[in-house]
Design an enzyme around this catalytic site. Structure first.
Site, PDB file in Angstrom:
ATOM      1  N   THR A 172       0.819  -1.212   0.000  1.00 34.18           N
ATOM      2  CA  THR A 172       0.000   0.000   0.000  1.00 34.18           C
ATOM      3  C   THR A 172       0.854   1.263   0.000  1.00 34.18           C
ATOM      4  OG1 THR A 172      -1.548   1.279   1.351  1.00 34.18           O
ATOM      5  CG2 THR A 172      -0.129  -0.232   2.538  1.00 34.18           C
ATOM      6  N   ASP A 173       0.301   2.321  -0.574  1.00 30.96           N
ATOM      7  CA  ASP A 173       1.008   3.614  -0.558  1.00 30.96           C
ATOM      8  C   ASP A 173       1.070   4.203   0.855  1.00 30.96           C
ATOM      9  OD1 ASP A 173      -1.673   4.353  -0.258  1.00 30.96           O
ATOM     10  OD2 ASP A 173      -1.683   5.802  -1.906  1.00 30.96           O
ATOM     11  N   GLU A 174       0.254   3.653   1.784  1.00 27.20           N
ATOM     12  CA  GLU A 174       0.231   4.226   3.142  1.00 27.20           C
ATOM     13  C   GLU A 174       1.552   4.032   3.874  1.00 27.20           C
ATOM     14  OE1 GLU A 174      -3.242   3.765   5.490  1.00 27.20           O
ATOM     15  OE2 GLU A 174      -4.577   3.922   3.780  1.00 27.20           O
ATOM     16  N   TYR A 180      -1.980   0.007  11.031  1.00 31.64           N
ATOM     17  CA  TYR A 180      -2.135  -0.719   9.753  1.00 31.64           C
ATOM     18  C   TYR A 180      -0.921  -0.507   8.863  1.00 31.64           C
ATOM     19  CZ  TYR A 180      -3.429  -1.294   4.837  1.00 31.64           C
ATOM     20  OH  TYR A 180      -3.414  -1.634   3.505  1.00 31.64           O
ATOM     21  N   LYS A 197       2.036  -3.092   7.526  1.00 25.43           N
ATOM     22  CA  LYS A 197       2.308  -3.335   6.096  1.00 25.43           C
ATOM     23  C   LYS A 197       3.765  -2.971   5.756  1.00 25.43           C
ATOM     24  CE  LYS A 197      -0.248  -4.340   3.107  1.00 25.43           C
ATOM     25  NZ  LYS A 197      -0.616  -5.644   2.519  1.00 25.43           N
TER      26      LYS A 197
HETATM   27  P1  NAD Z   1     -10.008  -7.017   2.469  1.00 25.88           P
HETATM   28  O1  NAD Z   1      -9.989  -6.667   3.920  1.00 25.88           O
HETATM   29  O2  NAD Z   1     -11.226  -6.756   1.666  1.00 25.88           O
HETATM   30  O3  NAD Z   1      -9.665  -8.569   2.302  1.00 25.88           O
HETATM   31  C1  NAD Z   1      -8.697  -9.249   3.070  1.00 25.88           C
HETATM   32  C2  NAD Z   1      -8.863 -10.730   2.856  1.00 25.88           C
HETATM   33  O4  NAD Z   1      -7.815 -11.412   3.572  1.00 25.88           O
HETATM   34  C3  NAD Z   1     -10.190 -11.289   3.385  1.00 25.88           C
HETATM   35  O5  NAD Z   1     -10.751 -12.178   2.453  1.00 25.88           O
HETATM   36  C4  NAD Z   1      -9.783 -12.026   4.646  1.00 25.88           C
HETATM   37  O6  NAD Z   1     -10.626 -13.119   4.969  1.00 25.88           O
HETATM   38  C5  NAD Z   1      -8.382 -12.491   4.282  1.00 25.88           C
HETATM   39  N1  NAD Z   1      -7.558 -12.748   5.466  1.00 25.88           N
HETATM   40  C6  NAD Z   1      -7.350 -11.915   6.515  1.00 25.88           C
HETATM   41  N2  NAD Z   1      -6.571 -12.520   7.431  1.00 25.88           N
HETATM   42  C7  NAD Z   1      -6.267 -13.750   6.944  1.00 25.88           C
HETATM   43  C8  NAD Z   1      -5.497 -14.844   7.423  1.00 25.88           C
HETATM   44  N3  NAD Z   1      -4.889 -14.801   8.617  1.00 25.88           N
HETATM   45  N4  NAD Z   1      -5.392 -15.950   6.662  1.00 25.88           N
HETATM   46  C9  NAD Z   1      -6.029 -16.013   5.463  1.00 25.88           C
HETATM   47  N5  NAD Z   1      -6.780 -15.022   4.961  1.00 25.88           N
HETATM   48  C10 NAD Z   1      -6.896 -13.906   5.692  1.00 25.88           C
HETATM   49  O7  NAD Z   1      -8.737  -6.300   1.863  1.00 25.88           O
HETATM   50  P2  NAD Z   1      -8.554  -5.542   0.452  1.00 25.88           P
HETATM   51  O8  NAD Z   1      -9.041  -4.155   0.575  1.00 25.88           O
HETATM   52  O9  NAD Z   1      -9.038  -6.414  -0.624  1.00 25.88           O
HETATM   53  O10 NAD Z   1      -6.953  -5.470   0.397  1.00 25.88           O
HETATM   54  C11 NAD Z   1      -6.209  -6.597  -0.048  1.00 25.88           C
HETATM   55  C12 NAD Z   1      -4.728  -6.284   0.044  1.00 25.88           C
HETATM   56  O11 NAD Z   1      -4.429  -5.136  -0.746  1.00 25.88           O
HETATM   57  C13 NAD Z   1      -4.248  -5.951   1.457  1.00 25.88           C
HETATM   58  O12 NAD Z   1      -2.974  -6.529   1.629  1.00 25.88           O
HETATM   59  C14 NAD Z   1      -4.161  -4.440   1.475  1.00 25.88           C
HETATM   60  O13 NAD Z   1      -3.169  -4.009   2.379  1.00 25.88           O
HETATM   61  C15 NAD Z   1      -3.761  -4.155   0.041  1.00 25.88           C
HETATM   62  N6  NAD Z   1      -4.176  -2.833  -0.495  1.00 25.88           N
HETATM   63  C16 NAD Z   1      -5.487  -2.453  -0.409  1.00 25.88           C
HETATM   64  C17 NAD Z   1      -5.873  -1.247  -0.980  1.00 25.88           C
HETATM   65  C18 NAD Z   1      -7.318  -0.784  -0.932  1.00 25.88           C
HETATM   66  O14 NAD Z   1      -7.606   0.335  -1.354  1.00 25.88           O
HETATM   67  N7  NAD Z   1      -8.258  -1.594  -0.462  1.00 25.88           N
HETATM   68  C19 NAD Z   1      -4.916  -0.439  -1.620  1.00 25.88           C
HETATM   69  C20 NAD Z   1      -3.592  -0.865  -1.652  1.00 25.88           C
HETATM   70  C21 NAD Z   1      -3.241  -2.077  -1.107  1.00 25.88           C
HETATM   71  O1  DAU Z   2      -4.157   4.040   0.243  1.00 22.85           O
HETATM   72  C1  DAU Z   2      -4.411   2.672   0.216  1.00 22.85           C
HETATM   73  C2  DAU Z   2      -5.266   2.276   1.396  1.00 22.85           C
HETATM   74  O2  DAU Z   2      -6.578   2.747   1.126  1.00 22.85           O
HETATM   75  C3  DAU Z   2      -5.273   0.781   1.663  1.00 22.85           C
HETATM   76  O3  DAU Z   2      -3.975   0.361   2.010  1.00 22.85           O
HETATM   77  C4  DAU Z   2      -6.259   0.435   2.789  1.00 22.85           C
HETATM   78  O4  DAU Z   2      -6.327  -0.972   2.953  1.00 22.85           O
HETATM   79  C5  DAU Z   2      -7.634   0.964   2.400  1.00 22.85           C
HETATM   80  O5  DAU Z   2      -8.542   0.717   3.464  1.00 22.85           O
HETATM   81  C6  DAU Z   2      -7.558   2.451   2.107  1.00 22.85           C
HETATM   82  O6  DAU Z   2      -7.262   3.190   3.316  1.00 22.85           O
HETATM   83  P1  DAU Z   2      -8.018   4.562   3.663  1.00 22.85           P
HETATM   84  O7  DAU Z   2      -7.922   4.773   5.122  1.00 22.85           O
HETATM   85  O8  DAU Z   2      -7.553   5.656   2.768  1.00 22.85           O
HETATM   86  O9  DAU Z   2      -9.519   4.146   3.199  1.00 22.85           O
HETATM   87  P2  DAU Z   2     -10.940   4.431   3.874  1.00 22.85           P
HETATM   88  O10 DAU Z   2     -11.963   4.018   2.876  1.00 22.85           O
HETATM   89  O11 DAU Z   2     -11.033   3.873   5.251  1.00 22.85           O
HETATM   90  O12 DAU Z   2     -10.957   6.021   4.002  1.00 22.85           O
HETATM   91  C7  DAU Z   2     -10.789   6.843   2.867  1.00 22.85           C
HETATM   92  C8  DAU Z   2     -10.808   8.276   3.342  1.00 22.85           C
HETATM   93  O13 DAU Z   2     -12.123   8.591   3.803  1.00 22.85           O
HETATM   94  C9  DAU Z   2      -9.892   8.544   4.524  1.00 22.85           C
HETATM   95  O14 DAU Z   2      -9.326   9.850   4.391  1.00 22.85           O
HETATM   96  C10 DAU Z   2     -10.812   8.501   5.731  1.00 22.85           C
HETATM   97  C11 DAU Z   2     -12.133   8.984   5.175  1.00 22.85           C
HETATM   98  N1  DAU Z   2     -13.348   8.405   5.784  1.00 22.85           N
HETATM   99  C12 DAU Z   2     -13.424   7.064   5.918  1.00 22.85           C
HETATM  100  C13 DAU Z   2     -14.551   6.482   6.464  1.00 22.85           C
HETATM  101  C14 DAU Z   2     -14.636   4.973   6.632  1.00 22.85           C
HETATM  102  C15 DAU Z   2     -14.389   9.244   6.154  1.00 22.85           C
HETATM  103  O15 DAU Z   2     -14.305  10.484   6.006  1.00 22.85           O
HETATM  104  N2  DAU Z   2     -15.508   8.673   6.690  1.00 22.85           N
HETATM  105  C16 DAU Z   2     -15.637   7.309   6.872  1.00 22.85           C
HETATM  106  O16 DAU Z   2     -16.687   6.868   7.382  1.00 22.85           O
END
Ligand code: NAD
Ligand code: DAU
Length: 344
Positions: A133-135, A158, A162
């Site tokens: 992740t970019d975070e 988080y 990561k």
């Molecule tokens: P998500 O939370 O929707 O899915 C996570 C999945 O991992 C779930 O299916 C869960 O059951 C499984 N999991 C969790 N713990 C586990 C364990 N111990 N063993 C086996 N499976 C397990 O997550 P997402 O948003 O799809 O993100 C997927 C990946 O991409 C993560 O590594 C996250 O850090 C990365 N990522 C997410 C975003 C985003 O915007 N969502 C952006 C950049 C990177």
């Molecule tokens: O940048 C990549 C990341 O993006 C991933 O690594 C994470 O797994 C993914 O969850 C996401 O993180 P964010 O914290 O950016 O996503 P989230 O959807 O939780 O929040 C997006 C933005 O919106 C953030 O600035 C917080 C804000 N927010 C979020 C929620 C849930 C609100 O203002 N209200 C809300 O209820």
């Protein structure tokens, strides 16, 4: 310049029942011939096999209910399906949950990643793609972009977990010569996202005329990428990425949270009076913005879906799949595995 293309035959997808993982599994099965996909997931609250109901009977797809921390089981699955590569999504992924309960993030994201790395080594040095992740880069002010050389400076439990995972992946490359790749992507949006995340939460609340909780002043900036574009980028990195490298992935689409929320309300024809400003997230990163020059120049990847098109497709999907959303919010989705897989 990249290494000669790697041609996977059997890919282990950890976390394939989650948001991006399930989109990735579907993408590979639909767009890539002759590749087997093994989804390894322990089905936490974020894992939902209904996300993959339409491909569950594909002969090239298999599911294993396994915890990534159980190294022996991960090895067993890799050997059973002759896996040659791993795309490691499984993680605890929600920043707010990491603030209230960081321990689970260390277990899954740090110990779990170590476990999958050890399994990859034990199975004959599988090619290992860490979905990062970019975070991990921390927060930007009004200007500038994260490059792959930006110093890592995570601010939430988080992102700290990561970051530790990325370091472990890098250590396995340098110490053991494992063929590793790391991607760092910006915020994804699209179908099948768990409605604790901002986009599906806001869509779901808007459709029910509930308040839309915007943290702080709503001026935090995220770089939004349509999930299918992320999946294509990951596939390009798995095949043609240079081993040992990091690749940033971004949408080139910076928006403030309030802009995103207003766009959603406009699309569903609901009033802005539903917006409610609430207490800010502790340590809330101000701005993320990705410089994706490396993946563009080395691998020819670019986002193909612009924000307006992607958001419109996403909102339409949630509106057309309200039964999916209702089963997630009621918890009914958690019985699906037992119903569908019992006795298989
Ligand atoms: P998500 O939370 O929707 O899915 C996570 C999945 O991992 C779930 O299916 C869960 O059951 C499984 N999991 C969790 N713990 C586990 C364990 N111990 N063993 C086996 N499976 C397990 O997550 P997402 O948003 O799809 O993100 C997927 C990946 O991409 C993560 O590594 C996250 O850090 C990365 N990522 C997410 C975003 C985003 O915007 N969502 C952006 C950049 C990177
Ligand atoms: O940048 C990549 C990341 O993006 C991933 O690594 C994470 O797994 C993914 O969850 C996401 O993180 P964010 O914290 O950016 O996503 P989230 O959807 O939780 O929040 C997006 C933005 O919106 C953030 O600035 C917080 C804000 N927010 C979020 C929620 C849930 C609100 O203002 N209200 C809300 O209820």
């Amino acid at each position: 310049m990249s290494d000669a293309a790697f041609l996977p035959k059997a890919v282990l997808v950890t976390g394939g029942a989650g948001f991006i993982g399930s989109n990735f599994v579907r993408f590979v099965l639909k767009d890539v011939p002759d590749v087997r996909v093994v989804n390894l997931d322990c089905l936490t609250y974020a894992g939902n096999l209904e996300n993959l109901a339409d491909v569950a009977d594909d002969p090239r797809y298999a599911f294993a209910k396994v915890d990534i921390c159980d190294t022996d089981k991960v090895i067993e699955v890799c050997r059973e399906y002759h896996v040659d590569s791993v795309v490691h999504f499984a993680a605890e992924s929600h920043v707010d949950r990491s603030i209230t309960g960081p321990g689970e993030f260390i277990r899954t994201n740090v110990h779990g990643t170590l476990s999958v790395l050890q399994a990859a080594r034990a199975c004959g040095d599988l090619r290992f793609l860490q979905v990062g992740t970019d975070e991990v880069y921390g927060s930007l002010g009004e200007t500038g972009y994260f490059t792959e050389e930006t110093q890592l400076d995570p601010h939430s439990p988080y992102s700290a977990s990561k970051t530790a995972a990325d370091h472990l992946v890098s250590a396995f490359y340098h110490t053991y010569g494992l063929s590793t790749l790391i991607t760092r992507c910006s915020n994804n949006y699209g179908p099948y996202q768990f409605p604790e995340k901002m986009v599906p939460l806001m869509i779901n609340n808007a459709r029910q005329d509930k308040a839309l909780p915007v943290y702080g002043d709503g001026l935090n900036v995220r770089d939004w990428l349509y999930v299918e574009d992320h999946c294509r980028a990951l596939w390009a990195v798995l095949l043609r990425g240079r081993v040992g490298r990091v690749y940033n992935i971004g949408g080139n689409s910076e928006k403030t949270n309030i802009e995103v929320v207003k766009a959603i309300l406009k699309h569903v024809d609901k009033p802005e009076s539903l917006i409610t400003f609430v207490k800010d997230r502790p340590g809330h990163d101000q701005r993320y913005a990705i410089d994706a020059t490396r993946i563009r120049t080395e691998l020819g990847w670019e986002p193909s879906v612009d924000f307006e098109t992607g958001m419109s497709k996403t909102i339409d999907w949630y509106m057309a799949n309200q039964a999916w959303m209702d089963r997630v919010t009621s918890g009914a989705y958690q019985t699906y595995y037992e119903e569908m897989y019992a006795g298989r």
